[in-house]
Design an enzyme around this catalytic site. Structure first.
Site, PDB file in Angstrom:
ATOM      1  N   GLY A 108      39.808  63.414  37.773  1.00 43.52           N
ATOM      2  CA  GLY A 108      40.763  64.419  37.318  1.00 43.52           C
ATOM      3  C   GLY A 108      41.057  65.446  38.397  1.00 43.52           C
ATOM      4  O   GLY A 108      40.588  65.336  39.543  1.00 43.52           O
ATOM      5  N   THR A 160      43.216  61.223  31.485  1.00 42.66           N
ATOM      6  CA  THR A 160      44.108  62.138  32.213  1.00 42.66           C
ATOM      7  C   THR A 160      43.889  62.073  33.721  1.00 42.66           C
ATOM      8  O   THR A 160      44.756  62.463  34.488  1.00 42.66           O
ATOM      9  CB  THR A 160      43.945  63.609  31.750  1.00 42.66           C
ATOM     10  OG1 THR A 160      42.570  63.990  31.895  1.00 42.66           O
ATOM     11  CG2 THR A 160      44.374  63.777  30.308  1.00 42.66           C
ATOM     12  N   LEU A 164      32.691  67.536  33.512  1.00 40.25           N
ATOM     13  CA  LEU A 164      34.072  68.033  33.516  1.00 40.25           C
ATOM     14  C   LEU A 164      34.975  67.233  32.581  1.00 40.25           C
ATOM     15  O   LEU A 164      36.149  67.568  32.421  1.00 40.25           O
ATOM     16  CB  LEU A 164      34.655  67.965  34.936  1.00 40.25           C
ATOM     17  CG  LEU A 164      34.333  69.096  35.919  1.00 40.25           C
ATOM     18  CD1 LEU A 164      32.849  69.310  36.112  1.00 40.25           C
ATOM     19  CD2 LEU A 164      34.980  68.824  37.276  1.00 40.25           C
ATOM     20  N   ASN A 193      25.859  63.411  24.863  1.00 40.04           N
ATOM     21  CA  ASN A 193      25.372  62.289  25.673  1.00 40.04           C
ATOM     22  C   ASN A 193      24.918  62.729  27.055  1.00 40.04           C
ATOM     23  O   ASN A 193      23.896  62.270  27.577  1.00 40.04           O
ATOM     24  CB  ASN A 193      26.454  61.213  25.804  1.00 40.04           C
ATOM     25  CG  ASN A 193      26.635  60.400  24.540  1.00 40.04           C
ATOM     26  OD1 ASN A 193      25.715  60.284  23.725  1.00 40.04           O
ATOM     27  ND2 ASN A 193      27.822  59.831  24.361  1.00 40.04           N
ATOM     28  N   TYR A 218      40.394  71.746  21.174  1.00 42.33           N
ATOM     29  CA  TYR A 218      39.896  72.068  22.516  1.00 42.33           C
ATOM     30  C   TYR A 218      39.051  73.339  22.492  1.00 42.33           C
ATOM     31  O   TYR A 218      37.918  73.354  22.983  1.00 42.33           O
ATOM     32  CB  TYR A 218      41.076  72.223  23.471  1.00 42.33           C
ATOM     33  CG  TYR A 218      40.689  72.464  24.906  1.00 42.33           C
ATOM     34  CD1 TYR A 218      40.020  71.487  25.634  1.00 42.33           C
ATOM     35  CD2 TYR A 218      41.011  73.661  25.549  1.00 42.33           C
ATOM     36  CE1 TYR A 218      39.671  71.700  26.966  1.00 42.33           C
ATOM     37  CE2 TYR A 218      40.677  73.866  26.880  1.00 42.33           C
ATOM     38  CZ  TYR A 218      40.000  72.891  27.581  1.00 42.33           C
ATOM     39  OH  TYR A 218      39.656  73.102  28.892  1.00 42.33           O
ATOM     40  N   TYR A 228      19.950  72.790  23.872  1.00 42.39           N
ATOM     41  CA  TYR A 228      19.159  71.861  24.692  1.00 42.39           C
ATOM     42  C   TYR A 228      18.277  72.626  25.674  1.00 42.39           C
ATOM     43  O   TYR A 228      17.171  72.201  26.004  1.00 42.39           O
ATOM     44  CB  TYR A 228      20.075  70.889  25.443  1.00 42.39           C
ATOM     45  CG  TYR A 228      20.175  69.537  24.773  1.00 42.39           C
ATOM     46  CD1 TYR A 228      19.427  68.456  25.222  1.00 42.39           C
ATOM     47  CD2 TYR A 228      21.003  69.353  23.668  1.00 42.39           C
ATOM     48  CE1 TYR A 228      19.508  67.216  24.603  1.00 42.39           C
ATOM     49  CE2 TYR A 228      21.092  68.123  23.039  1.00 42.39           C
ATOM     50  CZ  TYR A 228      20.339  67.057  23.503  1.00 42.39           C
ATOM     51  OH  TYR A 228      20.408  65.839  22.879  1.00 42.39           O
TER      52      TYR A 228
END
Length: 311
Positions: free
Chosen positions: A14, A39, A75, A101, A147, A161
């Site tokens: 990207g 994208t 990203l 993930n 988003y 985490y």
């Protein structure tokens, strides 16, 4: 610095990922670029295959993957309204499951992970400029929510985490960025204006053009990203250019640089479009010794040259 650092960049083909990959490769580090080309484009990484320490894997981050890496630069996610609204459920899945993930991978192999978050977590802000302590004013059910809320929950996952599993996280809130390798059709304001001006079309302004944005040239942003990854700071931090411009000022500057005779065309402001967007970068200055160096006009000239050669 240890040259054998092994980097995984999700969304590596990207706009930002391709610049980051080249910078790390030039430093002698290894780079694995992961992308599904939703994208990103092959063209952005074409020149990177000449590096011996570059590897590409076509993969969707919503599916787990097993790799041995030291740093994860996460990203992957469509970032322009046209693209993230094209398949909003997929956008939310990419932000949540993709981040889940990658955090799982970081936990397994003991890697540091940097999340490319966004100024959109602030929504249509009631605070100006936006500091990292501001919790935002976000619509949970609007057309931008996939988003905005996707990135907010991605930040939450990173924080949890870190607390629960001790994963080393970096959370970077990226403000408007521009430069070479932007897509011509991504619907972002700078690429829109440049493409319209180069095609001698009217420049489209939404609303009255008084809404403001702050524009950071990509080289400055990538420098800030690397400084953050190499720091010990594990809370959200703004990386962007604090110089604020109205959209109409930007349109005038692009018009002046390409074709002063072009006309403006006004259209209705999209729903939930923020009225103001300006980062407070005090934390980045103090903790990373970072601030942008490239002025808008200089960055635009470089970007216009790239668009001229690639349009």
């Amino acid at each position: 610095m240890d040259k054998n650092i092994r980097n995984l960049i999700t969304g590596g083909s990207g706009f930002l990922g391709s610049h980051l990959a080249k910078k790390l490769l030039d430093r002698g580090e290894e780079v694995i670029c992961l992308d599904n080309f939703f994208t990103g484009t092959k063209k952005n990484i074409k020149e990177l295959f000449k590096y011996q320490n570059f590897e590409f894997i076509r993969h969707d981050v919503t599916e787990p993957i097993k790799l041995e890496v030291d740093n994860i630069w996460h990203l992957a996610c469509p970032a322009s309204p046209i693209h993230y609204q094209y398949n909003p459920i997929k956008t939310t899945k990419t932000s949540f499951i993709g981040t889940y993930n990658m955090l799982g991978l970081a936990k397994r192999v003991g890697a540091k992970i940097l999340l490319a978050s966004t100024s959109e977590v602030y929504g249509d802000p009631k605070e100006h400029p936006q500091k990292e302590s501001y919790t935002g004013s976000v619509n949970t059910t609007g057309i931008r929510s996939c988003y905005d809320e996707g990135k907010r929950v991605a930040e939450t996952l990173c924080a949890d985490y870190q607390r629960v599993h001790g994963v080393e996280v970096r959370i970077m809130r990226i403000f408007n960025t521009y430069g070479p390798n932007m897509r011509f059709d991504d619907g972002r304001v700078i690429s829109n204006f440049i493409v319209q001006a180069l095609k001698d079309q009217k420049i489209t302004l939404y609303g009255d053009g008084t809404q403001t944005r702050s524009f950071c040239y990509v080289d400055d942003l990538i420098n800030g990203m690397i400084l953050l990854m190499n720091s010990n700071y594990n809370h959200p931090i703004n990386i962007g250019n604090p110089n604020e411009f109205s959209i109409k000022e930007l349109a005038n500057l692009v018009r002046t640089l390409i074709n002063p005779n072009l006309e403006f065309e006004y259209k209705k402001l999209p729903h939930d479009d923020p009225k103001q967007r300006q980062p407070s970068i005090q934390l980045a200055k103090e903790l990373l010794n970072w601030e942008p160096e490239i002025e808008l006009k200089d960055g635009l000239l470089k970007t216009i040259d790239w668009f001229k050669n690639n349009l």
